[in-house]
Design an enzyme around this catalytic site. Structure first.
Site, PDB file in Angstrom:
ATOM      1  N   GLU A 193      41.243  44.424  49.249  1.00  0.00           N
ATOM      2  CA  GLU A 193      42.504  44.836  48.258  1.00  0.00           C
ATOM      3  C   GLU A 193      42.922  46.291  48.440  1.00  0.00           C
ATOM      4  OE1 GLU A 193      42.312  43.189  44.365  1.00  0.00           O
ATOM      5  OE2 GLU A 193      41.951  45.220  43.710  1.00  0.00           O
ATOM      6  N   LYS A 202      44.641  48.763  46.590  1.00  0.00           N
ATOM      7  CA  LYS A 202      44.319  49.187  45.234  1.00  0.00           C
ATOM      8  C   LYS A 202      44.485  50.764  45.261  1.00  0.00           C
ATOM      9  CE  LYS A 202      40.792  48.671  41.769  1.00  0.00           C
ATOM     10  NZ  LYS A 202      39.253  48.269  41.387  1.00  0.00           N
ATOM     11  N   LYS A 245      48.212  40.563  43.007  1.00  0.00           N
ATOM     12  CA  LYS A 245      47.225  41.141  41.940  1.00  0.00           C
ATOM     13  C   LYS A 245      47.946  41.437  40.871  1.00  0.00           C
ATOM     14  CE  LYS A 245      42.909  40.841  41.008  1.00  0.00           C
ATOM     15  NZ  LYS A 245      42.089  42.226  40.769  1.00  0.00           N
ATOM     16  N   GLU A 293      41.078  33.450  37.496  1.00  0.00           N
ATOM     17  CA  GLU A 293      39.876  34.494  37.389  1.00  0.00           C
ATOM     18  C   GLU A 293      39.204  34.046  35.929  1.00  0.00           C
ATOM     19  OE1 GLU A 293      40.298  38.594  38.225  1.00  0.00           O
ATOM     20  OE2 GLU A 293      39.859  38.970  35.971  1.00  0.00           O
ATOM     21  N   ASN A 343      34.939  37.084  37.922  1.00  0.00           N
ATOM     22  CA  ASN A 343      34.911  38.461  37.852  1.00  0.00           C
ATOM     23  C   ASN A 343      33.729  39.150  37.331  1.00  0.00           C
ATOM     24  OD1 ASN A 343      36.048  41.337  38.108  1.00  0.00           O
ATOM     25  ND2 ASN A 343      37.593  40.945  36.603  1.00  0.00           N
ATOM     26  N   GLU A 351      34.316  38.408  42.457  1.00  0.00           N
ATOM     27  CA  GLU A 351      35.382  39.519  42.443  1.00  0.00           C
ATOM     28  C   GLU A 351      34.621  40.731  41.607  1.00  0.00           C
ATOM     29  OE1 GLU A 351      38.928  36.492  41.039  1.00  0.00           O
ATOM     30  OE2 GLU A 351      38.602  38.739  39.978  1.00  0.00           O
ATOM     31  N   SER A 352      34.947  41.885  42.234  1.00  0.00           N
ATOM     32  CA  SER A 352      34.580  43.352  41.798  1.00  0.00           C
ATOM     33  C   SER A 352      32.917  43.494  41.870  1.00  0.00           C
ATOM     34  CB  SER A 352      34.906  43.366  40.225  1.00  0.00           C
ATOM     35  OG  SER A 352      36.328  43.025  39.819  1.00  0.00           O
TER      36      SER A 352
HETATM   37  O1  LIG Z   1      39.425  48.025  38.774  1.00  0.00           O
HETATM   38  C1  LIG Z   1      39.655  48.338  37.487  1.00  0.00           C
HETATM   39  O2  LIG Z   1      39.344  49.629  37.120  1.00  0.00           O
HETATM   40  C2  LIG Z   1      40.177  47.342  36.650  1.00  0.00           C
HETATM   41  C3  LIG Z   1      40.130  47.846  35.084  1.00  0.00           C
HETATM   42  C4  LIG Z   1      40.622  46.876  34.142  1.00  0.00           C
HETATM   43  C5  LIG Z   1      40.861  45.521  34.580  1.00  0.00           C
HETATM   44  C6  LIG Z   1      40.767  45.355  35.876  1.00  0.00           C
HETATM   45  C7  LIG Z   1      40.424  45.979  36.737  1.00  0.00           C
HETATM   46  N1  LIG Z   1      40.465  45.682  38.117  1.00  0.00           N
HETATM   47  C8  LIG Z   1      41.183  44.500  38.755  1.00  0.00           C
HETATM   48  C9  LIG Z   1      40.339  43.802  39.887  1.00  0.00           C
HETATM   49  O3  LIG Z   1      40.167  42.678  39.317  1.00  0.00           O
HETATM   50  C10 LIG Z   1      39.683  44.582  40.588  1.00  0.00           C
HETATM   51  O4  LIG Z   1      40.903  45.346  41.630  1.00  0.00           O
HETATM   52  C11 LIG Z   1      39.115  43.659  41.968  1.00  0.00           C
HETATM   53  O5  LIG Z   1      38.494  42.618  41.615  1.00  0.00           O
HETATM   54  C12 LIG Z   1      38.224  44.573  42.885  1.00  0.00           C
HETATM   55  O6  LIG Z   1      37.514  45.088  42.453  1.00  0.00           O
HETATM   56  P1  LIG Z   1      36.476  46.375  42.982  1.00  0.00           P
HETATM   57  O7  LIG Z   1      36.243  46.042  44.301  1.00  0.00           O
HETATM   58  O8  LIG Z   1      35.353  46.703  41.927  1.00  0.00           O
HETATM   59  O9  LIG Z   1      37.468  47.495  43.118  1.00  0.00           O
END
Ligand SMILES: O=C(O)c1ccccc1NCC(=O)[C@H](O)[C@H](O)COP(=O)(O)O
Length: 252
Positions: free
Chosen positions: A54, A56, A115, A160, A181, A211-212
């Site tokens: 991602e 980001k 996204k 999601e 998520n 995810e995340s």
């Molecule tokens: O990433 C955040 O801080 C966030 C806060 C509030 C709502 C959504 C958020 N993230 C969106 C996402 O879905 C993530 O960018 C994506 O899943 C990647 O997650 P990560 O690997 O933990 O950065």
């Protein structure tokens, strides 16, 4: 839309901004969308973990902003073996833009996920996308019409979810690609146990993403063992050398 009174203030702010965001001026038609499931199959066939890396720039849970050129970051991620990319288009809280998305999609040949926090049909028309993210919790009864609207435009759809109830709603609405998520949008904390708890409710026929919150090779293996067909990873790839980080996850 569902009631959003159980989300963190940052998420409420994201939703308030999303409600105000205009859509495209005319309906888009994507005739060359790249398939996420096909990209995952190709990665698996040559022994790579199917990673969606991602782009980001920032987020409510990240300090500072990565000012790197999204296209350069994207190319590094693909060079590291990413099966697909995700590009934030949300501007106010994630530093994203539809211009970033367009430039990245033009520069790479893997599928690129848009996204964002899409709430209306016309927001789908802001940019031609291979795949769009639709969040079950925020769309409620609008989920099925939004899935149909995206497909009518030629786009793939990643729905999601965060709970078994949302899996059921996503399946009823016709979702074929489902992302669980690990981030709880009420507390903004991540817990990989969420994926492990919710994944058994997802039908075998669906393409399933974790995810995340994935931040190590061991966690990639943990999510794959729990049934993930693909892994969406943002922060842990953006933090440091994106090519090396992607490669570490792809080869975990
Ligand atoms: O990433 C955040 O801080 C966030 C806060 C509030 C709502 C959504 C958020 N993230 C969106 C996402 O879905 C993530 O960018 C994506 O899943 C990647 O997650 P990560 O690997 O933990 O950065």
């Amino acid at each position: 839309m569902n009631s959003s009174n159980e989300v963190a203030p940052a998420v409420q702010s994201i939703l308030d901004a999303a409600r105000e965001r205009p859509g495209g001026s005319s309906r888009v038609a994507v005739d060359d969308a790249r398939s996420l499931p096909a990209a995952f199959d190709a990665a698996k066939a040559d022994g790579r973990n199917p990673v969606v890396a991602e782009v980001k720039p920032t987020s409510p849970t990240t300090e500072g902003t990565n000012e790197g050129d999204p296209v350069e970051l994207a190319r590094e991620m693909v060079a590291g073996g990413a099966a697909a990319l995700s590009v934030l288009t949300e501007p106010e809280h994630f530093g994203g833009s539809v211009e970033n998305y367009e430039r990245v999609r033009e520069a790479v040949d893997v599928p690129v996920l848009r996204k964002d926090f899409l709430l209306t049909e016309s927001q789908l028309d802001a940019v031609e996308a291979d795949v769009v993210l639709l969040i079950a919790r925020f769309l409620g009864d609008d989920l099925a019409p939004m899935i149909d609207a995206a497909r009518e435009r030629g786009m793939g759809v990643l729905v999601e979810v965060h709970s078994e109830d949302e899996v059921a709603a996503a399946v009823d609405a016709g979702a074929e690609i489902i992302g669980i998520n690990n981030r709880d949008l009420a507390a903004l904390e991540t817990d990989l146990g969420t994926f492990e708890a919710v994944a058994p409710a997802v039908p075998e026929s669906a393409t399933l993403l974790a995810e995340s919150g994935i931040s190590s090779a061991a966690e990639v293996r943990r999510m794959r063992e729990a049934g993930a067909d693909g892994l969406l990873i943002g922060t842990a790839i953006m933090d440091g050398d994106p090519r090396e980080n992607t490669s570490d996850f792809v080869n975990a």
